[in-house]
Structures are given as structure tokens and as C-alpha cells.
Design a protein around this motif. Structure first.
Motif, PDB file in Angstrom:
ATOM      1  N   HIS A   1      31.445  73.950  47.305  1.00 26.93           N
ATOM      2  CA  HIS A   1      31.877  75.043  46.436  1.00 26.93           C
ATOM      3  C   HIS A   1      31.163  76.359  46.753  1.00 26.93           C
ATOM      4  CE1 HIS A   1      34.445  72.555  43.966  1.00 26.93           C
ATOM      5  NE2 HIS A   1      33.482  71.649  43.929  1.00 26.93           N
ATOM      6  N   ASN A   2      29.955  76.301  47.254  1.00 29.17           N
ATOM      7  CA  ASN A   2      29.225  77.535  47.575  1.00 29.17           C
ATOM      8  C   ASN A   2      29.918  78.311  48.699  1.00 29.17           C
ATOM      9  OD1 ASN A   2      27.265  76.969  45.660  1.00 29.17           O
ATOM     10  ND2 ASN A   2      26.040  75.803  47.118  1.00 29.17           N
ATOM     11  N   ILE A   3      30.278  77.617  49.759  1.00 29.41           N
ATOM     12  CA  ILE A   3      30.955  78.294  50.881  1.00 29.41           C
ATOM     13  C   ILE A   3      32.338  78.783  50.450  1.00 29.41           C
ATOM     14  CG2 ILE A   3      31.994  77.892  53.149  1.00 29.41           C
ATOM     15  CD1 ILE A   3      29.576  76.170  53.813  1.00 29.41           C
ATOM     16  N   ASN A   4      33.051  77.962  49.665  1.00 26.32           N
ATOM     17  CA  ASN A   4      34.371  78.374  49.209  1.00 26.32           C
ATOM     18  C   ASN A   4      34.293  79.595  48.287  1.00 26.32           C
ATOM     19  OD1 ASN A   4      36.438  76.595  50.331  1.00 26.32           O
ATOM     20  ND2 ASN A   4      35.244  74.985  49.355  1.00 26.32           N
TER      21      ASN A   4
ATOM     22  N   LEU B   1      32.000  81.998  48.494  1.00 22.51           N
ATOM     23  CA  LEU B   1      31.747  83.153  49.352  1.00 22.51           C
ATOM     24  C   LEU B   1      33.013  83.598  50.087  1.00 22.51           C
ATOM     25  CD1 LEU B   1      28.267  82.248  50.866  1.00 22.51           C
ATOM     26  CD2 LEU B   1      28.795  84.008  49.161  1.00 22.51           C
ATOM     27  N   ILE B   2      33.762  82.646  50.614  1.00 24.71           N
ATOM     28  CA  ILE B   2      35.020  82.993  51.305  1.00 24.71           C
ATOM     29  C   ILE B   2      35.994  83.624  50.327  1.00 24.71           C
ATOM     30  CG2 ILE B   2      37.015  82.029  52.523  1.00 24.71           C
ATOM     31  CD1 ILE B   2      35.128  79.899  53.649  1.00 24.71           C
ATOM     32  N   SER B   3      36.037  83.123  49.104  1.00 20.19           N
ATOM     33  CA  SER B   3      36.925  83.689  48.092  1.00 20.19           C
ATOM     34  C   SER B   3      36.520  85.129  47.756  1.00 20.19           C
ATOM     35  CB  SER B   3      36.894  82.827  46.835  1.00 20.19           C
ATOM     36  OG  SER B   3      37.791  83.300  45.881  1.00 20.19           O
ATOM     37  N   CYS B   4      35.227  85.400  47.718  1.00 22.68           N
ATOM     38  CA  CYS B   4      34.769  86.775  47.452  1.00 22.68           C
ATOM     39  C   CYS B   4      35.132  87.703  48.602  1.00 22.68           C
ATOM     40  CB  CYS B   4      33.261  86.791  47.221  1.00 22.68           C
ATOM     41  SG  CYS B   4      32.765  86.086  45.647  1.00 22.68           S
ATOM     42  N   PHE B   5      34.969  87.223  49.851  1.00 19.49           N
ATOM     43  CA  PHE B   5      35.280  88.067  51.002  1.00 19.49           C
ATOM     44  C   PHE B   5      36.770  88.347  51.142  1.00 19.49           C
ATOM     45  CE2 PHE B   5      31.166  86.417  52.871  1.00 19.49           C
ATOM     46  CZ  PHE B   5      30.498  87.610  52.670  1.00 19.49           C
ATOM     47  N   THR B   6      37.608  87.411  50.688  1.00 18.86           N
ATOM     48  CA  THR B   6      39.062  87.601  50.804  1.00 18.86           C
ATOM     49  C   THR B   6      39.672  88.141  49.513  1.00 18.86           C
ATOM     50  OG1 THR B   6      39.497  85.322  50.164  1.00 18.86           O
ATOM     51  CG2 THR B   6      39.304  85.784  52.528  1.00 18.86           C
ATOM     52  N   LEU B   7      38.833  88.634  48.618  1.00 19.97           N
ATOM     53  CA  LEU B   7      39.254  89.215  47.344  1.00 19.97           C
ATOM     54  C   LEU B   7      40.090  88.244  46.512  1.00 19.97           C
ATOM     55  CD1 LEU B   7      40.171  92.794  48.601  1.00 19.97           C
ATOM     56  CD2 LEU B   7      38.032  92.044  47.547  1.00 19.97           C
ATOM     57  N   GLY B   8      39.678  86.995  46.504  1.00 17.32           N
ATOM     58  CA  GLY B   8      40.306  85.992  45.656  1.00 17.32           C
ATOM     59  C   GLY B   8      41.456  85.234  46.270  1.00 17.32           C
ATOM     60  N   LEU B   9      41.903  85.621  47.466  1.00 14.84           N
ATOM     61  CA  LEU B   9      43.024  84.915  48.072  1.00 14.84           C
ATOM     62  C   LEU B   9      42.673  83.474  48.460  1.00 14.84           C
ATOM     63  CD1 LEU B   9      44.594  87.683  50.322  1.00 14.84           C
ATOM     64  CD2 LEU B   9      45.473  86.771  48.181  1.00 14.84           C
ATOM     65  N   TRP B  10      41.421  83.245  48.782  1.00  8.16           N
ATOM     66  CA  TRP B  10      40.999  81.911  49.177  1.00  8.16           C
ATOM     67  C   TRP B  10      40.890  80.967  47.977  1.00  8.16           C
ATOM     68  CZ3 TRP B  10      41.115  79.254  53.371  1.00  8.16           C
ATOM     69  CH2 TRP B  10      40.396  78.071  53.470  1.00  8.16           C
ATOM     70  N   SER B  11      41.015  81.479  46.761  1.00 12.53           N
ATOM     71  CA  SER B  11      40.866  80.623  45.584  1.00 12.53           C
ATOM     72  C   SER B  11      42.000  79.604  45.466  1.00 12.53           C
ATOM     73  CB  SER B  11      40.795  81.466  44.313  1.00 12.53           C
ATOM     74  OG  SER B  11      41.995  82.198  44.137  1.00 12.53           O
ATOM     75  N   ILE B  12      43.181  79.898  46.003  1.00 15.01           N
ATOM     76  CA  ILE B  12      44.308  78.954  45.939  1.00 15.01           C
ATOM     77  C   ILE B  12      44.030  77.711  46.804  1.00 15.01           C
ATOM     78  CG2 ILE B  12      46.770  78.644  46.417  1.00 15.01           C
ATOM     79  CD1 ILE B  12      47.056  81.653  45.674  1.00 15.01           C
ATOM     80  N   PRO B  13      43.667  77.860  48.096  1.00 13.94           N
ATOM     81  CA  PRO B  13      43.327  76.651  48.854  1.00 13.94           C
ATOM     82  C   PRO B  13      42.075  75.951  48.327  1.00 13.94           C
ATOM     83  CG  PRO B  13      43.619  78.523  50.331  1.00 13.94           C
ATOM     84  CD  PRO B  13      43.729  79.033  48.945  1.00 13.94           C
ATOM     85  N   TRP B  14      41.165  76.715  47.770  1.00 18.49           N
ATOM     86  CA  TRP B  14      39.956  76.132  47.199  1.00 18.49           C
ATOM     87  C   TRP B  14      40.306  75.227  46.013  1.00 18.49           C
ATOM     88  CZ3 TRP B  14      35.882  79.505  44.244  1.00 18.49           C
ATOM     89  CH2 TRP B  14      34.787  78.716  43.879  1.00 18.49           C
ATOM     90  N   MET B  15      41.183  75.699  45.130  1.00 18.52           N
ATOM     91  CA  MET B  15      41.614  74.879  43.999  1.00 18.52           C
ATOM     92  C   MET B  15      42.367  73.638  44.471  1.00 18.52           C
ATOM     93  SD  MET B  15      42.737  77.322  40.868  1.00 18.52           S
ATOM     94  CE  MET B  15      43.422  78.729  41.731  1.00 18.52           C
ATOM     95  N   TYR B  16      43.196  73.798  45.500  1.00 21.41           N
ATOM     96  CA  TYR B  16      43.931  72.654  46.024  1.00 21.41           C
ATOM     97  C   TYR B  16      42.985  71.576  46.544  1.00 21.41           C
ATOM     98  CZ  TYR B  16      47.000  69.795  48.855  1.00 21.41           C
ATOM     99  OH  TYR B  16      47.660  68.732  49.405  1.00 21.41           O
ATOM    100  N   THR B  17      41.996  71.992  47.334  1.00 18.02           N
ATOM    101  CA  THR B  17      41.047  71.000  47.864  1.00 18.02           C
ATOM    102  C   THR B  17      40.182  70.411  46.761  1.00 18.02           C
ATOM    103  OG1 THR B  17      39.470  72.741  48.434  1.00 18.02           O
ATOM    104  CG2 THR B  17      40.941  71.972  50.175  1.00 18.02           C
ATOM    105  N   SER B  18      39.901  71.193  45.737  1.00 17.07           N
ATOM    106  CA  SER B  18      39.072  70.694  44.639  1.00 17.07           C
ATOM    107  C   SER B  18      39.807  69.663  43.789  1.00 17.07           C
ATOM    108  CB  SER B  18      38.624  71.838  43.739  1.00 17.07           C
ATOM    109  OG  SER B  18      37.779  72.703  44.428  1.00 17.07           O
TER     110      SER B  18
END
Length: 98
Positions: free
Chosen positions: A50-53, A55-72
Motif C-alpha cells: 500500500h505504501n508504494i501504491n 506514492l504512485i497514486s499521489c504522483f498520478t494525481l489519483g489516477l492510480w487509485s483505480i488499479p490500486w483498489m482493484y488489486t486490494s
């Protein structure tokens, strides 16, 4: 009688081929029955960092939160499947629901 034995051996060969392919994909046999040919297979879920996800979500302005939720929610759960041979001699694969 020979046709019935040939079909049984062909069906058992299909069954063992499916089991071998699933085992190669990371599944583990939990339960196996030789009399009624079926097997229950299980695969552990993916561990999410979750820590790396975050950071990636912050760098992509929240766009990475969708794949992050899917994997979670989806990929991190344990998967169980049932592989067997039905009455007609056809191999099948079903999901086991918890």
C-alpha cells in the motif's frame, strides 16, 4: 465395453491435463477424490504494497487509485476452484464461493 474404457481414459487424461496446467499457474490441491474424479484447488492472493501504491497514486494525481483498489479488493483474495468430470464425461471448472 472398449469404447467406454477409451472414453474414461480420454476423460481422465483431460482431467489430469487441466490439473497440471492449474498447478503450473500456482494453484495447490486442497482436496482430491479419485472415485468421483474431482479436485478442489486454491491459490493465495497477491500481497499489496500500500505504501508504494499510495506514492504512485499521489504522483498520478489519483489516477492510480483505480488499479490500486482493484488489486486490494479482487486480486488479494484467495481463489478456490473445483475441477472435475461430470456424469456425461465432460471436464468442468467451477469457482468455489466462500
Amino acid at each position: 465395453m472398449k469404447m467406454h474404457q477409451i472414453r474414461n481414459t480420454e476423460n481422465l487424461q483431460k482431467f489430469t491435463n487441466i490439473l497440471n496446467s492449474k498447478i503450473n499457474n500456482g494453484f495447490v490441491i486442497i482436496e482430491k477424490n479419485e472415485k468421483l474424479p474431482f479436485a478442489v484447488l486454491s491459490k493465495k492472493g497477491v500481497k499489496v504494497n500500500h505504501n508504494i501504491n499510495f506514492l504512485i497514486s499521489c504522483f498520478t494525481l489519483g489516477l492510480w487509485s483505480i488499479p490500486w483498489m482493484y488489486t486490494s479488493f479482487v486480486s488479494s483474495k484467495e481463489k478456490k476452484i473445483l475441477v472435475g468430470i461430470d456424469e456425461d464425461g465432460n471436464t468442468f471448472e467451477d469457482k468455489c464461493y466462500n
